[in-house]
Write an enzyme that holds these catalytic residues in place. Structure first.
Site, PDB file in Angstrom:
ATOM      1  N   TYR A  33     -21.451  -5.192 -62.800  1.00 42.56           N
ATOM      2  CA  TYR A  33     -22.449  -4.975 -61.747  1.00 42.56           C
ATOM      3  C   TYR A  33     -21.800  -4.967 -60.379  1.00 42.56           C
ATOM      4  O   TYR A  33     -20.625  -5.320 -60.232  1.00 42.56           O
ATOM      5  CB  TYR A  33     -23.548  -6.052 -61.829  1.00 42.56           C
ATOM      6  CG  TYR A  33     -23.133  -7.416 -61.325  1.00 42.56           C
ATOM      7  CD1 TYR A  33     -22.273  -8.222 -62.059  1.00 42.56           C
ATOM      8  CD2 TYR A  33     -23.593  -7.902 -60.104  1.00 42.56           C
ATOM      9  CE1 TYR A  33     -21.891  -9.475 -61.590  1.00 42.56           C
ATOM     10  CE2 TYR A  33     -23.222  -9.153 -59.632  1.00 42.56           C
ATOM     11  CZ  TYR A  33     -22.367  -9.933 -60.371  1.00 42.56           C
ATOM     12  OH  TYR A  33     -21.988 -11.156 -59.909  1.00 42.56           O
ATOM     13  N   GLU A 182     -12.984 -20.289 -56.090  1.00 44.71           N
ATOM     14  CA  GLU A 182     -14.007 -19.545 -55.345  1.00 44.71           C
ATOM     15  C   GLU A 182     -15.347 -20.162 -55.685  1.00 44.71           C
ATOM     16  O   GLU A 182     -15.432 -21.070 -56.520  1.00 44.71           O
ATOM     17  CB  GLU A 182     -13.993 -18.064 -55.733  1.00 44.71           C
ATOM     18  CG  GLU A 182     -14.347 -17.818 -57.201  1.00 44.71           C
ATOM     19  CD  GLU A 182     -14.361 -16.349 -57.588  1.00 44.71           C
ATOM     20  OE1 GLU A 182     -14.585 -15.492 -56.737  1.00 44.71           O
ATOM     21  OE2 GLU A 182     -14.159 -16.088 -58.797  1.00 44.71           O
ATOM     22  N   LEU A 207     -12.638 -13.299 -58.122  1.00 42.93           N
ATOM     23  CA  LEU A 207     -13.074 -11.926 -57.882  1.00 42.93           C
ATOM     24  C   LEU A 207     -12.577 -11.503 -56.498  1.00 42.93           C
ATOM     25  O   LEU A 207     -12.699 -12.270 -55.537  1.00 42.93           O
ATOM     26  CB  LEU A 207     -14.610 -11.858 -57.921  1.00 42.93           C
ATOM     27  CG  LEU A 207     -15.166 -10.451 -57.728  1.00 42.93           C
ATOM     28  CD1 LEU A 207     -14.965  -9.614 -58.987  1.00 42.93           C
ATOM     29  CD2 LEU A 207     -16.646 -10.491 -57.368  1.00 42.93           C
TER      30      LEU A 207
HETATM   31  N1  PLP Z   1     -16.837 -14.343 -56.185  1.00 46.81           N
HETATM   32  C1  PLP Z   1     -17.806 -14.254 -57.108  1.00 46.81           C
HETATM   33  C2  PLP Z   1     -17.680 -15.027 -58.374  1.00 46.81           C
HETATM   34  C3  PLP Z   1     -18.926 -13.427 -56.894  1.00 46.81           C
HETATM   35  O1  PLP Z   1     -19.881 -13.328 -57.838  1.00 46.81           O
HETATM   36  C4  PLP Z   1     -19.020 -12.700 -55.677  1.00 46.81           C
HETATM   37  C5  PLP Z   1     -20.162 -11.832 -55.405  1.00 46.81           C
HETATM   38  O2  PLP Z   1     -21.074 -11.707 -56.168  1.00 46.81           O
HETATM   39  C6  PLP Z   1     -17.999 -12.848 -54.732  1.00 46.81           C
HETATM   40  C7  PLP Z   1     -16.919 -13.662 -55.018  1.00 46.81           C
HETATM   41  C8  PLP Z   1     -18.058 -12.112 -53.423  1.00 46.81           C
HETATM   42  O3  PLP Z   1     -17.878 -10.732 -53.610  1.00 46.81           O
HETATM   43  P1  PLP Z   1     -18.444  -9.656 -52.587  1.00 46.81           P
HETATM   44  O4  PLP Z   1     -17.877  -9.988 -51.255  1.00 46.81           O
HETATM   45  O5  PLP Z   1     -17.957  -8.367 -53.121  1.00 46.81           O
HETATM   46  O6  PLP Z   1     -19.945  -9.783 -52.609  1.00 46.81           O
END
Ligand code: PLP
Length: 287
Positions: A33, A182, A207
């Site tokens: 997603y 994170e 991520l």
């Molecule tokens: N880390 C995790 C586990 C996430 O689920 C998300 C976003 O859903 C992020 C970091 C931040 O990612 P982004 O900046 O692309 O929203």
């Protein structure tokens, strides 16, 4: 006004939007997603989000359900049909519908795709940023492919729920050696006493957030230095500032970690200035 969702080729009322009981996303979390911010009628950083979607699909050998151009059109159309000016657009692609069997379907099936969009209140979000949020820490218990943005989020759900029950807004996953990975749905940052931004490298173990990536450009514009390295919970507790990033919150100051206040317990000025400058730097695609 009733909400509209896109489900496998059709725009349908949100309340009637359904997928098959043998969708592999439902049975195996076999899908990926993306969530993009919608700000002032623009989809923010769509190019980077679709680049990451392509990577996630590739890692799981799931085909694109349509061309990238068609997907951009669907995202914008769902935002428009829901008249979202500020909020989010959610896109999910699963391997598709097939009789339940762990093996990939022998005869390839069409990937299933769902898009929804919802409004958020920018005034309320800014008010939250002016106050800052609390985080708790939890032991890392996820698989080691969290670099893929899959819908398999149960550890994240449980960690975030634990945070909520503790009166916090986010949970930081922490390795056995004490380093912060994170948040359940956000990337984690601190600011050192010298004003250097620190965030963990994204090669593996977290991520690679799109907000995180764009924030490197925002920091450059503001003349701030970033160090990509691990930091411990103890270092975070004695940092000058801490904050989290994600499309859902942009930059959100952290004022307490496991009940202990960061600096004077108020949002840091660097986090707030990064938040203020973000929209100017990010890519904006009118929906
Ligand atoms: N880390 C995790 C586990 C996430 O689920 C998300 C976003 O859903 C992020 C970091 C931040 O990612 P982004 O900046 O692309 O929203």
């Amino acid at each position: 006004m009733s909400r509209i969702a896109y489900v496998n080729g059709r725009y349908v009322p949100h309340r009637d939007a359904v997928v098959h009981i043998e969708d592999r996303g439902y049975q195996f979390a076999d899908g990926v997603y993306e969530v993009c911010e919608v700000a002032r009628g623009n989809i923010v950083d769509m190019t980077r989000h679709l680049d990451r979607l392509g990577r996630s699909l590739g890692e799981l050998s799931i085909a694109w359900p349509m061309t990238r151009g068609a997907m951009e059109h669907v995202l914008a159309e769902v935002v428009r049909r829901n008249r979202v000016r500020n909020g989010l657009v959610y896109l999910q692609v699963t391997r598709g519908v097939a009789p339940r069997d762990h093996f990939f379907p022998a005869k390839p099936v069409r990937p299933a795709m769902v898009v929804t969009s919802k409004r958020s209140d920018p005034v309320a979000l800014n008010a939250r940023a002016e106050k800052g949020i609390e985080v708790i820490t939890v032991p890392e218990n996820r698989w080691d492919r969290v670099d893929i943005k899959t819908v398999g989020l149960l550890p994240n759900v449980l960690a975030k729920q634990k945070a909520r029950e503790a009166g916090a807004a986010e949970a930081w996953f922490v390795d056995p050696d004490g380093t912060v990975k994170e948040g359940g749905s956000t990337n984690a940052w601190i600011v050192t006493r010298d004003g250097v931004l620190v965030t963990r490298p994204a090669e593996h173990g977290i991520l690679r957030g799109i907000t995180r990536t764009t924030l490197f450009e925002v920091a450059r514009k503001l003349g701030l230095r970033i160090e990509e390295r691990g930091f411990t919970v103890d270092e975070a507790k004695s940092a000058r500032e801490a904050f989290i990033t994600a499309a859902t919150v942009v930059v959100m100051p952290v004022v307490k970690i496991d009940g202990s206040a960061i600096a004077n317990g108020h949002p840091g000025s660097i986090a707030l200035s990064l938040r203020a400058a973000f929209f100017d730097v990010a890519e904006k695609r009118p929906a």
